[in-house]
Design a protein around this motif. Structure first.
Motif, PDB file in Angstrom:
ATOM      1  N   TYR A  28       0.853  -1.197   0.000  1.00 30.73           N
ATOM      2  CA  TYR A  28       0.000   0.000   0.000  1.00 30.73           C
ATOM      3  C   TYR A  28       0.886   1.243   0.000  1.00 30.73           C
ATOM      4  O   TYR A  28       1.724   1.416   0.896  1.00 30.73           O
ATOM      5  CB  TYR A  28      -0.911   0.002   1.228  1.00 30.73           C
ATOM      6  N   VAL A  29       0.697   2.078  -0.999  1.00 29.54           N
ATOM      7  CA  VAL A  29       1.511   3.281  -1.143  1.00 29.54           C
ATOM      8  C   VAL A  29       0.608   4.511  -1.170  1.00 29.54           C
ATOM      9  O   VAL A  29      -0.600   4.408  -1.387  1.00 29.54           O
ATOM     10  CB  VAL A  29       2.377   3.226  -2.418  1.00 29.54           C
ATOM     11  N   ARG A  30       1.200   5.671  -0.966  1.00 27.83           N
ATOM     12  CA  ARG A  30       0.417   6.908  -0.902  1.00 27.83           C
ATOM     13  C   ARG A  30       0.169   7.495  -2.281  1.00 27.83           C
ATOM     14  O   ARG A  30      -0.920   7.954  -2.593  1.00 27.83           O
ATOM     15  CB  ARG A  30       1.148   7.927  -0.013  1.00 27.83           C
ATOM     16  N   ARG A  31       1.211   7.498  -3.135  1.00 27.49           N
ATOM     17  CA  ARG A  31       1.126   8.198  -4.428  1.00 27.49           C
ATOM     18  C   ARG A  31       0.710   7.257  -5.555  1.00 27.49           C
ATOM     19  O   ARG A  31       1.207   6.141  -5.666  1.00 27.49           O
ATOM     20  CB  ARG A  31       2.460   8.839  -4.774  1.00 27.49           C
ATOM     21  N   LYS A  32      -0.163   7.754  -6.422  1.00 27.88           N
ATOM     22  CA  LYS A  32      -0.610   6.938  -7.556  1.00 27.88           C
ATOM     23  C   LYS A  32       0.527   6.703  -8.544  1.00 27.88           C
ATOM     24  O   LYS A  32       0.543   5.685  -9.246  1.00 27.88           O
ATOM     25  CB  LYS A  32      -1.798   7.601  -8.247  1.00 27.88           C
ATOM     26  N   GLU A  33       1.503   7.631  -8.599  1.00 28.66           N
ATOM     27  CA  GLU A  33       2.630   7.458  -9.517  1.00 28.66           C
ATOM     28  C   GLU A  33       3.465   6.238  -9.126  1.00 28.66           C
ATOM     29  O   GLU A  33       3.897   5.464  -9.979  1.00 28.66           O
ATOM     30  CB  GLU A  33       3.518   8.718  -9.527  1.00 28.66           C
ATOM     31  N   VAL A  56      -0.279  -4.076  -5.751  1.00 30.43           N
ATOM     32  CA  VAL A  56      -0.037  -2.743  -5.205  1.00 30.43           C
ATOM     33  C   VAL A  56      -1.329  -1.946  -5.250  1.00 30.43           C
ATOM     34  O   VAL A  56      -2.103  -2.044  -6.199  1.00 30.43           O
ATOM     35  CB  VAL A  56       1.102  -2.021  -5.967  1.00 30.43           C
ATOM     36  N   ARG A  57      -1.596  -1.199  -4.177  1.00 28.90           N
ATOM     37  CA  ARG A  57      -2.778  -0.354  -4.085  1.00 28.90           C
ATOM     38  C   ARG A  57      -2.389   0.947  -3.387  1.00 28.90           C
ATOM     39  O   ARG A  57      -1.413   1.000  -2.636  1.00 28.90           O
ATOM     40  CB  ARG A  57      -3.881  -1.029  -3.245  1.00 28.90           C
ATOM     41  N   GLN A  58      -3.180   1.972  -3.635  1.00 29.03           N
ATOM     42  CA  GLN A  58      -3.016   3.196  -2.871  1.00 29.03           C
ATOM     43  C   GLN A  58      -3.728   3.053  -1.525  1.00 29.03           C
ATOM     44  O   GLN A  58      -4.776   2.398  -1.434  1.00 29.03           O
ATOM     45  CB  GLN A  58      -3.588   4.398  -3.632  1.00 29.03           C
ATOM     46  N   ILE A  59      -3.164   3.666  -0.503  1.00 26.34           N
ATOM     47  CA  ILE A  59      -3.752   3.580   0.834  1.00 26.34           C
ATOM     48  C   ILE A  59      -5.184   4.110   0.832  1.00 26.34           C
ATOM     49  O   ILE A  59      -6.068   3.570   1.513  1.00 26.34           O
ATOM     50  CB  ILE A  59      -2.893   4.365   1.848  1.00 26.34           C
ATOM     51  N   ASP A  60      -5.420   5.159   0.044  1.00 29.95           N
ATOM     52  CA  ASP A  60      -6.752   5.773  -0.003  1.00 29.95           C
ATOM     53  C   ASP A  60      -7.826   4.811  -0.516  1.00 29.95           C
ATOM     54  O   ASP A  60      -9.018   5.030  -0.301  1.00 29.95           O
ATOM     55  CB  ASP A  60      -6.729   7.020  -0.895  1.00 29.95           C
ATOM     56  N   GLU A  61      -7.418   3.752  -1.198  1.00 29.50           N
ATOM     57  CA  GLU A  61      -8.377   2.776  -1.721  1.00 29.50           C
ATOM     58  C   GLU A  61      -8.859   1.819  -0.639  1.00 29.50           C
ATOM     59  O   GLU A  61      -9.780   1.030  -0.876  1.00 29.50           O
ATOM     60  CB  GLU A  61      -7.738   1.979  -2.862  1.00 29.50           C
ATOM     61  N   GLY A  62      -8.250   1.897   0.517  1.00 29.11           N
ATOM     62  CA  GLY A  62      -8.653   1.035   1.627  1.00 29.11           C
ATOM     63  C   GLY A  62      -7.750  -0.170   1.795  1.00 29.11           C
ATOM     64  O   GLY A  62      -7.156  -0.655   0.829  1.00 29.11           O
ATOM     65  N   ILE A  63      -7.643  -0.640   3.044  1.00 31.81           N
ATOM     66  CA  ILE A  63      -6.797  -1.787   3.360  1.00 31.81           C
ATOM     67  C   ILE A  63      -7.647  -3.051   3.420  1.00 31.81           C
ATOM     68  O   ILE A  63      -8.645  -3.107   4.140  1.00 31.81           O
ATOM     69  CB  ILE A  63      -6.087  -1.595   4.715  1.00 31.81           C
ATOM     70  N   PRO A  83      -7.029   6.253  11.576  1.00 28.75           N
ATOM     71  CA  PRO A  83      -8.377   5.829  11.157  1.00 28.75           C
ATOM     72  C   PRO A  83      -8.362   4.536  10.350  1.00 28.75           C
ATOM     73  O   PRO A  83      -9.285   3.713  10.466  1.00 28.75           O
ATOM     74  CB  PRO A  83      -8.858   7.010  10.297  1.00 28.75           C
ATOM     75  N   VAL A  84      -7.327   4.343   9.546  1.00 33.20           N
ATOM     76  CA  VAL A  84      -7.215   3.124   8.735  1.00 33.20           C
ATOM     77  C   VAL A  84      -6.940   1.916   9.625  1.00 33.20           C
ATOM     78  O   VAL A  84      -7.574   0.866   9.502  1.00 33.20           O
ATOM     79  CB  VAL A  84      -6.084   3.280   7.690  1.00 33.20           C
TER      80      VAL A  84
END
Length: 295
Positions: A28-33, A56-63, A83-84
């Motif tokens: 899980y990463v922060r940046r979409k790049e 790989v997913r962005q953190i904003d997409e949920g764990i 919160p996550v």
């Protein structure tokens, strides 16, 4: 096992690379790049050019739910993750891999099974999908809260080329690492030197010994034993720059509050060396940011 790793820095990428060979890993990463880079190229180990393909997913997409979730972000980013982490399933084992000890109380509040650890590997993030393994070591973990079968879990994680060791008590494990970080990181960052240079300059060595003594007073550790450990790590990583040095150089927030700040907060006596160093690092960080704004 299904393993999640939060954090696309050097530690997170190194874990994903090695664990991805034997487990189903999601990073899980922060940046979409960065997410796009790893999705298309995998995680590559520098020099060897060995590539591991992972999810790989962005953190904003949920764990998602995982058997194990490694948290590899720095201390100053943990508050944003609260919160996550509070939504993590009780059946998940969360393993925190941070410098310092400021995260312990936060970790204890989670309903999930919790372990804490220290990573003794050297790692450097080369690009969004490439990590350099600059020094092989061990990942030590210890039980904190919950009902996890620690022995079985560590046995499943352990690999010959990437070992995990279960420690019986988390406090000495984290405290010993904290002494090393509190001595080496701030001094090398302040004087802009490599780790080994602390032992080449007698004046810096004297400062390092004072910081070690003060830290051991706060943490109730044996000064002679811990000074031996500090010198050993400084020699083993002599050619490396500390993470705090690199954070200041790159204009990032340091972990000085989680390391030196923790010692000051928990000290019943005056520890003048660490008090001065805290202000010195903050001043250096402030000036570095001003330089960036003026450019």
């Amino acid at each position: 096992m299904e393993i999640g790793i939060i954090g696309g820095g050097a530690t997170g990428m190194l874990l994903a690379h090695y664990l991805g060979d034997n487990h189903q890993v999601t990073l899980y990463v922060r940046r979409k790049e960065q997410a796009a880079s790893i999705e298309s190229k995998g995680i590559q180990l520098a020099v060897t050019n060995i590539t591991t393909i992972i999810h790989v997913r962005q953190i904003d997409e949920g764990i998602r739910n995982h058997a194990i979730l490694f948290v590899c972000v720095k201390q100053n980013h943990l508050d944003h993750l609260t919160p996550v982490l509070n939504k993590i399933a009780d059946s998940t084992t969360v393993i925190f891999l941070q410098n310092g000890m400021a995260h312990i109380e936060k970790a204890k509040e989670l309903s999930a099974n919790v372990m804490v650890g220290v990573i003794e590997h050297g790692a450097l993030k080369v690009s969004d999908h490439t990590v350099r393994h600059s020094g092989k070591g061990i990942i030590r973990v210890a039980y904190l809260t919950g009902s996890v079968d620690s022995i079985s879990l560590v046995e499943r994680l352990n690999q010959e080329n990437f070992p995990f060791v279960l420690e019986p008590d988390y406090y000495p494990m984290l405290a010993k690492k904290l002494v090393i970080n509190a001595v080496i990181n701030p001094l090398t960052a302040l004087f802009e030197i490599r780790n080994g240079q602390l032992l080449d300059n007698p004046f810096l060595t004297q400062l390092a010994r004072q910081l070690c003594r003060e830290a051991c007073q706060v943490l109730h550790l044996d000064e002679i034993e811990e000074w031996t450990n500090v010198m050993q790590i400084a020699r083993a990583t002599a050619g490396n720059y500390s993470s705090m040095y690199k954070d200041i150089t790159n204009g990032r927030t340091t972990e000085i509050d989680a390391i030196t700040g923790y010692l000051l907060k928990n000290s019943t006596e005056q520890i003048s060396g660490h008090a001065l160093l805290l202000q010195a690092i903050k001043a250096k960080q402030y000036e570095k940011r001003k330089e960036g704004e003026d450019e």
